[in-house]
Design a protein around this motif. Structure first.
Motif, mmCIF file in Angstrom:
data_model
loop_
_atom_site.group_PDB
_atom_site.id
_atom_site.type_symbol
_atom_site.label_atom_id
_atom_site.label_comp_id
_atom_site.label_asym_id
_atom_site.label_seq_id
_atom_site.Cartn_x
_atom_site.Cartn_y
_atom_site.Cartn_z
ATOM 1 N N MET A 1 0.838 -1.481 -0.310
ATOM 2 C CA MET A 1 0.021 0.047 0.175
ATOM 3 C C MET A 1 0.937 1.118 -0.169
ATOM 4 O O MET A 1 1.021 2.235 -0.783
ATOM 5 N N LEU A 2 1.480 1.439 0.945
ATOM 6 C CA LEU A 2 2.602 2.474 1.018
ATOM 7 C C LEU A 2 3.961 2.440 0.707
ATOM 8 O O LEU A 2 4.553 1.071 0.958
ATOM 9 N N ARG A 3 4.700 3.062 0.207
ATOM 10 C CA ARG A 3 6.060 2.366 -0.191
ATOM 11 C C ARG A 3 6.539 4.227 -0.460
ATOM 12 O O ARG A 3 6.354 5.404 -0.970
ATOM 13 N N LEU A 4 8.037 4.140 0.662
ATOM 14 C CA LEU A 4 8.746 5.200 0.720
ATOM 15 C C LEU A 4 10.201 5.161 -0.064
ATOM 16 O O LEU A 4 10.289 3.979 0.168
ATOM 17 N N ASN A 5 10.418 5.955 -1.077
ATOM 18 C CA ASN A 5 11.813 5.685 -2.460
ATOM 19 C C ASN A 5 12.600 6.890 -1.921
ATOM 20 O O ASN A 5 12.598 8.015 -2.936
ATOM 21 N N ASN A 6 13.181 6.545 -1.241
ATOM 22 C CA ASN A 6 14.834 6.935 -1.206
ATOM 23 C C ASN A 6 14.635 8.722 -0.570
ATOM 24 O O ASN A 6 14.608 9.411 -1.396
ATOM 25 N N ILE A 7 13.740 8.761 0.519
ATOM 26 C CA ILE A 7 13.301 10.000 0.275
ATOM 27 C C ILE A 7 14.264 10.853 1.367
ATOM 28 O O ILE A 7 14.746 10.538 2.022
ATOM 29 N N GLU A 8 14.651 12.440 0.671
ATOM 30 C CA GLU A 8 15.138 13.302 1.615
ATOM 31 C C GLU A 8 14.314 13.919 2.479
ATOM 32 O O GLU A 8 13.127 14.910 1.348
ATOM 33 N N VAL A 9 14.607 15.191 3.658
ATOM 34 C CA VAL A 9 13.722 15.354 4.073
ATOM 35 C C VAL A 9 14.225 16.753 4.701
ATOM 36 O O VAL A 9 15.582 16.733 5.352
ATOM 37 N N ALA A 10 14.261 18.681 4.521
ATOM 38 C CA ALA A 10 14.704 19.292 5.175
ATOM 39 C C ALA A 10 13.427 20.189 5.135
ATOM 40 O O ALA A 10 12.861 20.668 5.169
ATOM 41 N N TYR A 11 14.367 20.987 6.609
ATOM 42 C CA TYR A 11 13.302 21.893 7.621
ATOM 43 C C TYR A 11 13.865 23.463 7.177
ATOM 44 O O TYR A 11 15.309 23.414 7.022
ATOM 45 N N LEU A 12 13.003 24.124 6.599
ATOM 46 C CA LEU A 12 13.706 25.396 6.546
ATOM 47 C C LEU A 12 14.720 25.621 5.043
ATOM 48 O O LEU A 12 15.442 26.235 5.026
ATOM 49 N N GLY A 13 14.514 23.679 4.535
ATOM 50 C CA GLY A 13 15.433 23.970 2.962
ATOM 51 C C GLY A 13 17.073 24.076 3.295
ATOM 52 O O GLY A 13 17.626 23.402 2.839
ATOM 53 N N VAL A 14 17.219 23.757 4.646
ATOM 54 C CA VAL A 14 19.121 23.459 4.919
ATOM 55 C C VAL A 14 18.700 21.936 5.699
ATOM 56 O O VAL A 14 20.092 21.997 5.982
ATOM 57 N N ILE A 15 18.138 22.459 6.493
ATOM 58 C CA ILE A 15 18.324 21.330 7.533
ATOM 59 C C ILE A 15 17.631 20.257 7.743
ATOM 60 O O ILE A 15 16.500 19.469 7.370
ATOM 61 N N ARG A 16 18.347 19.001 7.351
ATOM 62 C CA ARG A 16 18.528 17.780 6.388
ATOM 63 C C ARG A 16 18.627 16.841 8.245
ATOM 64 O O ARG A 16 18.846 16.858 8.288
ATOM 65 N N VAL A 17 17.256 16.435 7.470
ATOM 66 C CA VAL A 17 16.493 15.439 8.939
ATOM 67 C C VAL A 17 16.984 13.854 8.171
ATOM 68 O O VAL A 17 17.243 13.241 8.239
#
Length: 263
Positions: A1-17
């Motif tokens: 049902m759900l699949r995440l594919n190599n996701i990257e997340v950043a806050y304020l465009g600069v803080i990678r989490v």
């Protein structure tokens, strides 16, 4: 049902989490996302539910798919209408409403009053204590009762995927067991998929079918529940047990190192 594919997340465009996170939740299963506090588990749930934008975060790379449809560019409202419902960490109840009014908030998108009444009785069947407290002000409920209320409210939304963030946090062991037994029963009877974020590895693996271990925004290990339960590193670092079954403190195992094939 759900699949995440190599996701990257950043806050304020600069803080990678999140850094290249991939995972999947098959239909009808309970999947546990495990790891220490601050590893990126809650951010992963918010990326799925569309709540990142509220905190000035965004998925900057990769994709999130629901039944083959990309959803990482959809709003939280659109994602909720697909049946993806998140219960946030921290037992967020509407304190000045009573228990039943809080539950009915979960059904706000359901125009069929007959189904809403049916779902309310279903929740009361899973959580009999809430029925006895139906007229009680939510702000005066105990921590365990509020956690039941938050999960019950998510059930009222008729989720296809229910995402629970740290449902055991701050609760007594007997209350944790009761809540997890209900989550397990709900999954088995309603065939609702569950993505569970939890620091308590023991209790999470007692009901999950599959698990992922997250550290510093990376998935470092995944496998079936039996595999994770029998993995010496998991037992030692997350369960506090050495290879011979003796308890060890975090201070003694803080030099835990992942095997190279998981990096």
């Amino acid at each position: 049902m759900l699949r995440l594919n190599n996701i990257e997340v950043a806050y304020l465009g600069v803080i990678r989490v999140l850094h290249g996170v991939s995972l999947s939740v098959p239909e009808g299963t309970i999947v546990a996302l495990l790891g220490a506090n601050g590893g990126g588990k809650s951010t992963t749930l918010k990326a799925i539910s569309g709540l990142l934008r509220v905190e000035e975060g965004e998925v900057t790379d990769g994709s999130i798919e629901w039944n083959g449809e990309r959803i990482d560019r959809k709003s939280g409202e659109e994602i909720g209408k697909l049946g993806i419902i998140q219960a946030l960490e921290g037992r967020h109840v509407f304190e000045h409403l009573n228990t039943e009014e809080n539950l009915l908030v979960g059904a706000f998108n359901n125009p069929n009053r007959g189904l809403v009444k049916h779902d309310l009785e279903m929740v009361y069947d899973y959580f009999p204590r809430l029925k006895t407290l139906r007229a009680s002000t939510a702000g005066y409920l105990s921590g365990g009762e509020q956690q039941m209320l938050v999960i019950g409210r998510a059930m009222m939304a008729r989720p296809k995927l229910m995402m629970l963030d740290e449902p055991s946090l701050g609760l007594a062991p007997l209350m944790v067991k009761e809540i997890y037994d209900i989550i397990h029963r709900f999954n088995a009877e309603q065939k609702t998929s569950v993505l569970l974020v939890e620091q308590n590895v023991r209790i999470a693996l007692s009901i999950a079918h599959y698990g992922y271990v997250m550290e510093n925004g990376h998935i470092v290990l995944d496998g079936t529940v039996d595999f994770l339960k029998n993995n010496e590193d998991i037992k030692e670092f997350y369960m506090g047990l050495s290879a011979v079954g003796t308890k060890r403190s975090y201070r003694e195992v803080k030099h835990y190192k992942r095997r190279k094939r998981w990096l």
